[in-house]
Design an enzyme around this catalytic site. Structure first.
Site, PDB file in Angstrom:
ATOM      1  CB  THR A  70      21.391 -64.731  20.215  1.00 35.05           C
ATOM      2  OG1 THR A  70      22.477 -64.839  19.298  1.00 35.05           O
ATOM      3  CG2 THR A  70      21.595 -63.541  21.127  1.00 35.05           C
ATOM      4  CG  ASN A 144      31.892 -69.391  17.480  1.00 38.16           C
ATOM      5  OD1 ASN A 144      32.434 -69.678  18.555  1.00 38.16           O
ATOM      6  ND2 ASN A 144      31.599 -68.157  17.152  1.00 38.16           N
ATOM      7  CD  GLN A 173      29.075 -72.892  14.327  1.00 37.67           C
ATOM      8  OE1 GLN A 173      29.033 -73.663  13.358  1.00 37.67           O
ATOM      9  NE2 GLN A 173      28.755 -71.624  14.230  1.00 37.67           N
ATOM     10  CB  SER A 193      20.810 -71.151  15.374  1.00 34.57           C
ATOM     11  OG  SER A 193      20.428 -69.960  15.974  1.00 34.57           O
ATOM     12  CG  HIS A 195      20.629 -69.473  11.040  1.00 30.38           C
ATOM     13  ND1 HIS A 195      21.859 -69.003  10.667  1.00 30.38           N
ATOM     14  CD2 HIS A 195      20.480 -69.133  12.345  1.00 30.38           C
ATOM     15  CE1 HIS A 195      22.427 -68.391  11.697  1.00 30.38           C
ATOM     16  NE2 HIS A 195      21.596 -68.458  12.737  1.00 30.38           N
ATOM     17  CB  CYS A 320      28.105 -61.779  15.484  1.00 35.04           C
ATOM     18  SG  CYS A 320      28.959 -63.065  16.326  1.00 35.04           S
TER      19      CYS A 320
END
Ligand code: PLP
Length: 373
Positions: A70, A144, A173, A193, A195, A320
């Site tokens: 983000t 995603n 992704q 990201s 994670h 989210c």
């Protein structure tokens, strides 16, 4: 536990976790300190970065460590559009971390590309709308929500014809999940990201071509070229590099494994008339890590909680927005169906899932349609 919400986040890999712990314990000094400990920490940072760049085949890029994708998306988009005039092109199916920042840039015009029924952006629409005043094209790699793979190779060729225009690809992704049929070196700004690729939370990356000008949007010291100042958590940075070093070379192998799991699930639910499969699994531009389905007469939330009782974890729409009960925009554009876009659930795999887990999932999904929960 059967965890099938890997597009939301993944469980940290043991080797990546070991890297995290070792670095956190042994290299605690500030990477900007002048003394020996600081220099050792900085050496560690530079070495890890270099290894990651080499793994990705990047020759002329630098890397900015940030808190997540983000933040990386925000910094990328704001950084190359600040003080500019002209227009930005993005798509109508981007993640909110791209969509919201683009919507908030009031000094530039924005054009959102149409999405075809197949879930990919309309490349003709891009050709028709890009012009000499376009300063940025921002398109995600793998969607995603439904797993459709956007035509990045073709987008690169189009953007190349406009020297003022920079290309940003949200690779969250896609990286380590889809073999790239394009060269990362041809993309000005790449974000991801950690994670999502079996690393820790709290860290993400903006990989950027060193020749482009990125304006500062956060102010402080001159750490990370002044673009993201503040003390770095070296352990998070090194675990990011470790995750890329370990999983990027395994992209094809893990993809093939996941494809098998995906096919098993599809084959075991596709003949159930109550289940609508939204992902276009028969297309070559589909990434098998994500399956989006809907059982139109059952709320997505109800399915999530039903599966939870069997220790199976999936999500409604995107992680989210899953609490917002809003119709899912990508699915709505693909289906033009309000009910399907409100009831969708997302099943997302990792290489740690097994066929027997998929079998259990299919049994439960077929069962819930019988019970009509
Ligand atoms: N971009 C895409 C395509 C995503 O799927 C996500 C998260 O799901 C993000 C960006 C944002 O990632 P993060 O939540 O780590 O900031």
């Amino acid at each position: 536990m059967i965890y099938l919400d890997n597009a939301a986040t993944t469980k940290i890999d043991e080797e990546v976790f070991d890297t995290y712990l070792k670095v956190q314990r042994n290299f605690f000094a500030n990477t900007t300190s002048l003394h020996k400990l600081g220099q050792e920490a900085n050496f560690m940072l530079e070495k890890s970065k270099k290894d990651m760049m080499k793994t990705l085949g990047l020759k002329n890029h630098d890397c900015l460590f940030v808190s997540n994708a983000t933040e990386a998306n925000n910094l990328a988009i704001l950084g190359v559009t600040k003080y500019k005039s002209g227009n930005i092109i993005t798509s109508s199916i981007e993640h909110p971390s791209v969509e919201a920042i683009v919507d908030n840039i009031k000094t530039l015009d924005t054009y959102k590309l149409k999405t075809l029924e197949s879930g990919i952006i309309d490349i003709e629409d891009l050709k028709a709308n890009i012009n000499k005043d376009t300063v940025l094209v921002s398109i995600m790699w793998v969607n995603n929500i439904v797993g459709m793979v956007q035509p990045i190779k073709e987008i690169i060729e189009i953007v190349k014809k406009y020297p003022k225009c920079k290309l940003h690809v949200d690779a969250v992704q896609g990286i380590c999940k889809q073999v790239n049929d394009f060269d990362f070196n041809d993309i000005d700004l790449i974000t991801f990201s950690t994670h999502k690729i079996y690393g820790p939370k709290g860290v993400g990356c903006l990989l950027y071509n060193k020749n482009i000008l990125i304006e500062r949007v956060i102010y402080g010291s001159f750490g990370q070229n002044g673009l993201k100042p503040g003390t770095l958590d070296l352990a998070l940075c090194c675990s990011t590099c470790k995750a890329i070093k370990k999983f990027y070379p395994l992209t094809k192998q893990n993809y093939d494994y996941i494809k098998n799991l995906n096919e098993y699930v599809i084959n075991n639910i596709k003949n159930n008339p109550a289940i609508h499969i939204i992902s276009r699994y028969d297309k070559s531009y589909y990434n098998p890590y994500i399956i989006s389905i809907s059982i139109p007469n059952i709320k997505g939330e109800t399915i999530v909680h039903y599966l939870e009782k069997y220790d199976i974890y999936v999500s409604t729409g995107a992680s989210c927005s899953s609490k917002l009960q809003k119709r899912e925009k990508t699915i709505y554009q693909m289906t033009n169906n309000e009910t399907i876009s409100l009831t969708a659930i997302r099943i997302s795999f990792s290489h740690t899932n097994t066929i027997s887990e998929c079998q259990k999932l299919c049994e439960c999904l077929n069962e819930i349609t019988k019970e009509g929960k």
